[in-house]
Design an enzyme around this catalytic site. Structure first.
Site, short mmCIF file in Angstrom:
data_model
loop_
_atom_site.label_atom_id
_atom_site.label_comp_id
_atom_site.label_asym_id
_atom_site.label_seq_id
_atom_site.Cartn_x
_atom_site.Cartn_y
_atom_site.Cartn_z
CB THR A 47 -20.89 46.51 14.23
OG1 THR A 47 -20.09 47.46 13.55
CG2 THR A 47 -20.13 45.21 14.38
CE1 TYR A 110 -7.97 42.57 3.34
CE2 TYR A 110 -8.20 43.79 1.30
CZ TYR A 110 -7.69 42.72 1.99
OH TYR A 110 -6.91 41.79 1.35
#
Length: 291
Positions: A47, A110
């Site tokens: 990230t 998601y």
């Protein structure tokens, strides 16, 4: 291989030019800064490295540069996670020619799979990936928590060697620490909680602040690992202002503000992220450069 990944791993930032191309001279400077600070290994394209905004070709170019620059001085872990299981398996074939210690793979985002879905996802990756896997639980980004029982089930797989825990749930971390099989590592995914997670039996951390303050942070981690808790507590307390500043404008924008303050690279981040404020850069200068 597992012993190499104890201590302080640094989730490497990716310096960029104003046109959003990769600033390789600054990336080399950042790697030298981290190595000089005695961090134990490097994590590429997590990230903090802005992995969502780079193409697969760019990711492999960054990885190749890092490995060539380090010349074997530090183990390298590569970030390969996502919500398309079969795509990850296909991409992993391109990694066989690289000298990697492990692959860090974030839990699917998601899709919000069930715990059984998470187990199946990782079992399939473990069967296919050419290197050992470090699980990565970061519910703030994936909208899905990997429960302790899920981690412990996956820990039985010999090709799954560790968990990077960034849930912020110390009770969940303690359950993993207390019930994991021998040799399975618990790594903090949060700079500010690494001290506590190591004290409960964890083996180290994959760090953001290690880009910026590698020596100070690695020294704190090593003191905690050695059981010198009084000294480690004091060292950790001195870092709390930096932990807070890293969170102010998001990761890696806040981190890159600090890296600009100390002359490593510009604060540029790639859209949809936004560059950190002038004020934050100035406060980093006050914190890091004031005698």
């Amino acid at each position: 291989m597992k012993a190499e990944l104890k201590g302080t791993g640094v989730a490497l930032a990716t310096p960029m030019n104003a046109d959003y191309t990769i600033d390789y001279p600054s990336l080399g400077k950042l790697l030298d800064h981290i190595v000089d600070g005695n961090a134990d290994y490097i994590v590429v394209q997590g990230t903090t490295g802005e992995s969502p905004v780079f193409s697969w070709k760019e990711k492999l170019e960054i990885l190749g540069f890092v490995i060539a620059h380090l010349k074997g001085s530090k183990p390298v872990v590569f970030g390969l996670g996502g919500n398309n299981t079969f795509d990850l398996i296909e991409k992993s074939n391109d990694l066989k020619s690289f000298d990697l210690a492990a692959i860090l793979s974030a839990s699917p985002y998601y899709n919000k799979p069930s715990q059984q879905g998470i187990v199946r996802h990782y079992q399939m990756l473990a069967d296919a990936f050419p290197y050992p896997i470090i699980l990565y639980n970061v519910p703030s980004r994936t909208a899905s928590n990997m429960k302790a029982a899920t981690t412990l089930e996956l820990a039985k797989n010999p090709n799954i060697i560790a968990m990077k825990e960034a849930s912020g749930d110390l009770d969940q971390c303690q359950q993993i620490a207390d019930n994991r099989p021998d040799g399975f590592m618990l790594l903090s995914g949060d700079d500010g909680l690494a001290h506590d997670i190591i004290k409960m039996g964890g083996e180290g951390v994959i760090s953001v602040i290690g880009n910026l303050m590698p020596k100070a942070y690695t020294d704190m981690v090593n003191a905690t690992l050695s059981g010198d808790f009084d000294h480690a507590n004091k060292m950790n307390d001195t870092l709390r202002s930096a932990y807070a500043m890293l969170a102010e404008e998001g990761n890696p924008s806040s981190l890159k503000a600090g890296l600009e303050a100390i002359g490593i690279c510009k604060r540029t981040v790639k859209p949809p992220l936004f560059d950190a404020s002038d004020g934050l850069v100035e406060r980093w200068k006050e914190l890091l450069l004031t005698p």
